[in-house]
Design a protein around this motif. Structure first.
Motif, PDB file in Angstrom:
ATOM      1  N   MET A 104       0.826  -1.203   0.000  1.00 14.79           N
ATOM      2  CA  MET A 104       0.000   0.000   0.000  1.00 14.79           C
ATOM      3  C   MET A 104       0.860   1.253   0.000  1.00 14.79           C
ATOM      4  SD  MET A 104      -3.264  -1.041   2.310  1.00 14.79           S
ATOM      5  CE  MET A 104      -4.189   0.274   1.493  1.00 14.79           C
ATOM      6  N   ALA A 105       0.516   2.186  -0.893  1.00 14.05           N
ATOM      7  CA  ALA A 105       1.319   3.389  -1.093  1.00 14.05           C
ATOM      8  C   ALA A 105       1.119   4.414   0.011  1.00 14.05           C
ATOM      9  CB  ALA A 105       0.982   4.016  -2.446  1.00 14.05           C
ATOM     10  N   GLY A 106      -0.138   4.715   0.324  1.00 17.10           N
ATOM     11  CA  GLY A 106      -0.448   5.722   1.319  1.00 17.10           C
ATOM     12  C   GLY A 106      -0.832   7.059   0.708  1.00 17.10           C
ATOM     13  N   PHE A 107      -1.154   8.015   1.572  1.00 17.00           N
ATOM     14  CA  PHE A 107      -1.557   9.353   1.145  1.00 17.00           C
ATOM     15  C   PHE A 107      -0.306  10.202   0.944  1.00 17.00           C
ATOM     16  CE2 PHE A 107      -5.327   8.067   3.809  1.00 17.00           C
ATOM     17  CZ  PHE A 107      -6.162   7.824   2.715  1.00 17.00           C
ATOM     18  N   ALA A 108      -0.045  10.555  -0.291  1.00 19.25           N
ATOM     19  CA  ALA A 108       1.179  11.293  -0.620  1.00 19.25           C
ATOM     20  C   ALA A 108       1.042  11.824  -2.041  1.00 19.25           C
ATOM     21  CB  ALA A 108       2.403  10.389  -0.509  1.00 19.25           C
ATOM     22  N   SER A 109       1.980  12.691  -2.424  1.00 22.02           N
ATOM     23  CA  SER A 109       2.018  13.207  -3.789  1.00 22.02           C
ATOM     24  C   SER A 109       3.412  13.745  -4.051  1.00 22.02           C
ATOM     25  CB  SER A 109       0.976  14.310  -4.000  1.00 22.02           C
ATOM     26  OG  SER A 109       1.249  15.413  -3.150  1.00 22.02           O
ATOM     27  N   GLY A 110       3.722  13.951  -5.348  1.00 24.34           N
ATOM     28  CA  GLY A 110       4.973  14.579  -5.712  1.00 24.34           C
ATOM     29  C   GLY A 110       6.072  13.611  -6.086  1.00 24.34           C
ATOM     30  N   GLU A 111       7.151  14.172  -6.601  1.00 34.02           N
ATOM     31  CA  GLU A 111       8.261  13.376  -7.117  1.00 34.02           C
ATOM     32  C   GLU A 111       8.981  12.606  -6.019  1.00 34.02           C
ATOM     33  OE1 GLU A 111      10.199  11.895 -10.447  1.00 34.02           O
ATOM     34  OE2 GLU A 111       8.475  13.256 -10.308  1.00 34.02           O
ATOM     35  N   TYR A 148      -4.820   9.600  -1.996  1.00 36.80           N
ATOM     36  CA  TYR A 148      -3.985   8.411  -2.126  1.00 36.80           C
ATOM     37  C   TYR A 148      -3.009   8.606  -3.283  1.00 36.80           C
ATOM     38  CZ  TYR A 148      -2.805   3.431  -1.837  1.00 36.80           C
ATOM     39  OH  TYR A 148      -2.137   2.239  -1.655  1.00 36.80           O
ATOM     40  N   PHE A 149      -1.796   8.102  -3.121  1.00 34.56           N
ATOM     41  CA  PHE A 149      -0.751   8.382  -4.107  1.00 34.56           C
ATOM     42  C   PHE A 149      -1.069   7.786  -5.474  1.00 34.56           C
ATOM     43  CE2 PHE A 149       3.107   7.123  -6.365  1.00 34.56           C
ATOM     44  CZ  PHE A 149       3.684   8.369  -6.563  1.00 34.56           C
TER      45      PHE A 149
END
Length: 255
Positions: A104-111, A148-149
């Motif tokens: 599971m990736a999780g809540f995130a964003s960006g490079e 979510y990512f």
């Protein structure tokens, strides 16, 4: 066509070993789960052996659930925790004979989050490969999991290409894909070789697959025609007694 019961939603009011036995009694061909870690793996393995059902897969831990976390592997600065969750999932999967792990990736964003996710997936794939375990990533829709990512199949393919591991596959959940992208038939045809597991639920209410905007009789027939050999995962919210929602499964068996 074979079907797997996702015990994160189906018979969720029962202990996991009892839910496995209920899935067998209902006529499912396999089971899968979300986070089984509170139950000793030996108890789950015994229930699987007693029913003859395989456990297809499980998820890595979400992190701090009370704080709203939904995965760790795309969170910069949390890689030690993410990799501990991956190690735990691999050990549990080995103990119960599960062939897939959804990281599971999780809540995130960006490079930075992308780079973190790629690095942690590389770690997961390398450590799972020697055990014959496939690592899965799953795009989640922005309505149920805002922030979510991972949200689309195109994004998932880019991540998979960046990792470049043969045991990294796409979890194709028809419910999430329909809400974010639509065009299920063509996407299944195009992406089939990159898919490791297929799940389903009605759209938009995530109930049993006997109503809503998706004709699952068509989807199931298409998947069969494409030669998909594995059980399809019933990951829907029954909204009450699970056994009372299984008319679709009985109809498929009779058909």
């Amino acid at each position: 066509m074979k079907f797997s019961a996702n015990l994160g939603f189906l018979w969720a009011d029962r202990p996991l070993p009892a839910a496995i036995r209920a899935a067998k009694a209902a006529g499912f061909d396999a089971v899968e789960c979300h986070w089984p870690y509170a139950v000793p793996a030996a108890e789950v393995a015994a229930a699987l052996a007693g029913t003859g059902l395989p456990m297809l897969g499980l998820n890595t831990r979400r992190g701090d659930v009370a704080a709203g976390e939904n995965g760790l592997s795309a969170l910069p600065g949390r890689s030690d925790e993410a990799r501990a969750a991956i190690d735990e999932a691999i050990a549990y999967a080995q103990a119960v004979g599960a062939g897939n792990i959804h990281v599971m990736a999780g809540f995130a964003s960006g490079e930075a989050s992308r780079d973190c996710f790629v690095a942690n997936l590389d770690y997961a794939c390398r450590n799972a490969a020697s055990h014959g375990i496939t690592i899965l990533i799953e795009p989640l829709n922005r309505y149920d999991a805002p922030g979510y990512f991972l949200t689309t199949t195109d994004q998932a393919l880019q991540i998979m290409d960046a990792v470049g591991a043969p045991n990294l596959k796409l979890m194709f959940d028809c419910y999430h894909v329909q809400l974010m992208e639509g065009d299920l038939s063509h996407r299944l045809e195009t992406l089939l070789r990159r898919i490791g597991h297929i799940q389903f639920a009605s759209v938009p209410d995530r109930g049993a697959p006997d109503h809503g905007e998706v004709n699952f009789a068509h989807v199931f027939a298409l998947v069969r025609a494409l030669g998909w050999p594995e059980p399809l995962g019933a990951e829907y919210r029954p909204g009450g007694d699970t056994d009372g929602t299984l008319g679709w499964l009985k109809a498929m068996r009779q058909g």
